[in-house]
Structure formats: structure tokens, C-alpha cells
Design an enzyme around this catalytic site. Sequence first.
Site, PDB file in Angstrom:
ATOM      1  N   LYS A 272       2.965  14.199 -31.120  1.00  0.00           N
ATOM      2  CA  LYS A 272       1.951  13.580 -30.261  1.00  0.00           C
ATOM      3  C   LYS A 272       0.874  14.610 -29.916  1.00  0.00           C
ATOM      4  CE  LYS A 272       3.987   9.672 -27.829  1.00  0.00           C
ATOM      5  NZ  LYS A 272       4.259   9.084 -26.509  1.00  0.00           N
ATOM      6  N   GLU A 357      11.470  -6.153 -22.180  1.00  0.00           N
ATOM      7  CA  GLU A 357      11.215  -6.940 -20.977  1.00  0.00           C
ATOM      8  C   GLU A 357      12.264  -8.018 -20.748  1.00  0.00           C
ATOM      9  OE1 GLU A 357       7.330  -5.228 -22.414  1.00  0.00           O
ATOM     10  OE2 GLU A 357       8.987  -6.331 -23.350  1.00  0.00           O
ATOM     11  N   ARG A 385       6.508 -11.754 -21.666  1.00  0.00           N
ATOM     12  CA  ARG A 385       7.535 -11.537 -22.682  1.00  0.00           C
ATOM     13  C   ARG A 385       8.942 -11.817 -22.149  1.00  0.00           C
ATOM     14  NH1 ARG A 385       5.579  -7.715 -26.829  1.00  0.00           N
ATOM     15  NH2 ARG A 385       7.649  -6.751 -26.902  1.00  0.00           N
TER      16      ARG A 385
END
Length: 614
Positions: A272, A357, A385
Site C-alpha cells: 500500500k 455487513e 447490504r
Amino acid sequence: MNQEEIKRMSVPELEALAQKIRERILDVVSRNGGHLSSTLGATDLIVAMHYVFDAGKDPFIFDVSHQSYAHKLLTGRWEAFETLRQFGGISGYTKPSESPYDYYVAGHSSTSVSLAVGAAKAIRLRGEEGERIPVVMIGDGAMSAGMVYEALNELGDRKYPAVIVLNDNEMSIAKPIGAISRILSQAMASPFYQKFKERTEKMLDHFPESARYMAKRMEEGIRMITPGILFEEMGLEYIGPVDGHDIAQLIETLETAKSMGKPVIVHAQTTKGKGYKIAEGYYEHWHGVGPFDKESGESLKKGGRPSATKVFSDKLCALAGEDETIVGVTAAMPSGTGMKQLMERFPERFWDVGIAEQHAVTSMGPLAKEGYKPFVAIYSTFLQRGYDQVIHDIALMNLPVAFAIDRAGIVGEDGETHQGAFDVSYLRTVPNMTLFAPRDDATLELAVEYAAQYPRPCAFRYPRGAMMLENGRYPATPFEAGRAEWLEREGEVLLVGYGNGVGRAVATADLLKERGIAAAVLDLRFVKPIDKAALEEAAGRFKRWYVFSDGAKMGGVASAIAEALMPETLEKVALYSFEYEDRFIPHGNTKQVEESMGLLPEQLAERIAKELQA
């Protein structure tokens, strides 16, 4: 840049191109804000993908697509990239209406493999296998969602050709085991190994069963010391891990995967923030950023009022310190929802379950059943979701789970996929659910207190950033079930506000006052159950009502009011809604977006004044 130009480049030229792309991303994101660390880390991968595949023909599918900036820059948007995430500019996510090279809209996680399966089915039906192939880039974080495995299960069973590039930038799936793993991974990525494996499998078909068994065990033994056994067991070919910043190796690996005519996982490990030392590594802060100084990495955002998220987080943290039955969950958004400080202070009672979720919602049900008080801290857009779980696993059981809905209303630069427009509409229909909302910081604290002791399912909403209404304008009074509150009782017209919409109503009332028009203001507080007595009282005093709520008009607050009024009362009242029209809301600075929708207080005051004069 022309796609053919990329394919004519040498590896050193591709490496230079990748560096140029990173510099462009860093320059624009430092001024506009956006997703930084993941997109810098994915740059070499995307350059290699464009070299090996045909972006004009092969479906390029980016999961979430926040890491697709390099793809945008390689597909004719170098100059337009200056307008990234700005109103009227290019999106921070893939968007087919923006470019034919963007195959599908994305913004939510873990949809990419399902999209690839659908694309692969269409390619087979059209007789185009061998000419086109779906190419997916998915991050390791997205692998925590069940939808990915549903799609991989079918893909492994039906063997549709597809290449899935797993961008592993946190080592959260598998860590290579030293030099042996590196050597094996490179060997498994080679065309020689793949051809050898294929020929061996065909040859073994003619061997006795005992010999086939021993050979299979030997291959599994080799694979056991690589991270690919999960995918192989699902019927998918696996190559990796490979170095996600070695363009030469990536090209060779992707060429091999493309030629196999099967579903293939290419596991690439990336860093990253690659190329920007300050952001390199796992720093959650650099995932999504506002404008910052490139030299120091310091944010350019000026200090101001606390965000609603911080107010919620601080209050819940204080209550959790007093009450050990308070627990909570977030789905991969510990910083965004303010749950991070609770997870650090109470690690046994607050959890981040990853991008899951559905699981987050359902897992809180048994805690409520066992006597705890769960809080689900979640963005409005992501609660969509877990909607079935809200109904089936919480409301149907009438369990006291509190949904703290962050990012309610317009969220600005993230745009259509992230706007918090629908939660009032989709939750209002759920039996046993109570919906309420604070108007300022003080009442947000009271909302957390109310939710903590509420004995049934409930949800309260608050915006990204600071509440519109500043503290102190009106006294903070505790919530009472189904009770509205008059803030200004006298006027020619009635302004009804809900949640952050109260601040918009008050600002509009102030502007009307400057025009000599007095407006009463009612804070609805609860949209379910709604205060029918207050509404009937108001109907006897005001003929024009204007409803302010940061949510969809269809099924929203004005609809709830109309449904609550007696038919004969409704006939006497002219009810106007200043909620969102039936369309998706574009990205951009929140004020500019609201201005385009005619929702700034000065615009609303002008509309009301003109209607009164008509």
C-alpha cells in the site's frame, strides 16, 4: 494513452510509465482528496493488465474500484483526471457513462467475481470464448464477504475462463513462507509448470488408481506449502503469490493465466502507498484522504466543529465505560464509524468483522437475546447490504439492537454508490423498528443514551461531517417515544425538520425572517412512530407545510406525514417535500451538489417566498 502504445513498450518503459502514473495520482489526490494508498499499490498490476489484456474488448472489472485510478489514466483520462471527484468531473470509481473502458459501476465491495461470472456466461453464449475474457482485480479485504465465495463456487464448478487478480496488500490472506515459497510460486506461474501439470493429469488417466492417488497426494503436498489450496479445492487454478511490483513477472504470469482457458486466481502481493514513502505499509489513515501537503503528509483541512461521528463515538465510549452490557460491531469501517476507539478501549466488547455487513447485523441478535445492548455502527449505504438480516434476524425477533446510521444524506465526493439517501424509506416499512434522529450534537448524545436503553430494535441517523444546527440554539431535551418538539411555534408557514434536516429548516426560517416571513419550526424527532397528535394540532394552525429531511422523497418523511394525517386533515394542508427526487445523486462537493438540487437554505427560502406571493 493509446492501448496499442502500451503493448509496444518494453519492460523498462512500462516501469517508467507506472512511476509517472503514481506521480500523477499523488499530485491530484494531494489537492482533491481521494483513495491513495491502495491505488498507488495497484499501479504496477494495472499497467501489466493493460499490457496483457485488451481493455477495449475484455471486461476489466475492479472490485469497489477505488483502486482503479491507474486504469483511468491509461484509458484517455489523463487531463480529465485533474477533476477527480469534483462536481461535474470524473468519478473516483469506475463508471461506464464516463468511459467505454469502464465495464461496470462499482463502489460497494465484493461484487466483482459475480460480475465476472455473468460476463463469462455472456461471452460463452455469444460464442466469443478465446476472443474475450473477464479480468478482475479484487483486494484481499473484499475476500471477507460471502458473496465472493458464492461466485467462486459457481466459477469453479462451471469452469468459465476468467482471470482474477487478487491484490493482497495487507498479507491478510497468506504470507509467503520464505525462499521456498517464492521459488515454488515462480515455478507454478511458469508456462512449463502449467503444461507439465496438464500433461501429467492426462497421462495419469491411464495409470492404475493407486498410482493416480500417490501422484495426487504428492501434488497436494506441494500445494500445501503455498496459499492456493483453498482456491484449488474450489475448482480454480491458482498461481502465486507473485510480486505485484515486478512488471516483468506479472506479464509472464498474466500471459500464462490468460492462455489456460480456465478460471485462474493470480495472487499478487503489493505494498500500500507504493512510491510515496510516508504512506507505504498498512496505515489506515492513507486509505482515503482529504487534501494534504505532499512533502510532509500533513492534512490541509482546517480544524472546526467536531463531526457527528466523533460525537457519537465519544458518547458511546463514555456509556460503555459505565455499562458493561453495551457492545458493538462495525463492518470494516472502524475509523469511519468512530468504533476504533471503542475497539481499543474495550477489545472484548467491540468488533470489526470485515466487509461482512450481513454477518455483522445477524451476529448482534444473539447478544441482544442474551441480555447485552448491541450497537451496529454502519454507513447508510452499507446497511443496504444487511437489509434482509435487519428484517429476519433482528426485527422479527423484536430484539433491542441499535443501528447507528452514519453518512446519512449526501456524502459528497464518493457519489452515487455512497449517498445515504434510502435508509428512512427502507427501514420505515419494517415492523417493530423505531426510527428517530437528532438535530445537533447535544441531541445526538441524547440519541445514543436513548438507544442504549430502548427495549426494541431502533435506528438513528446522522450526517457525514458536522451537524448543520449548532449547539445552543435550542435546549437539548431527552427523546420521548413518538414525540415531536416545537422549536418555533408561531408563523405563517410550518417547516417540519427531521434529523439534520432540522438545521436546514432553521437556516431557511432565518432567511425567511429577513424577508419579513415568520415560519414555525417543528422537529419531528421520530418518523416511526410519528407524533400524530402534534401533526393534527399543526394542521389546525398552518395550511402550508414544508418538509426538510436529508433522504429520498419516495417513502420518506413527507410520505410518513401524509400517511399519518387523517384524510380530511390532509385535504386542508398543502404539503411540500424538500427531500431527494427519484434519481441517483452525483459526486462532488456537498454544497455544490445541494445547490444543483436546489436544496441550499437560500434557494429554499426563495422558493417558499415566491409561492407565498403567488
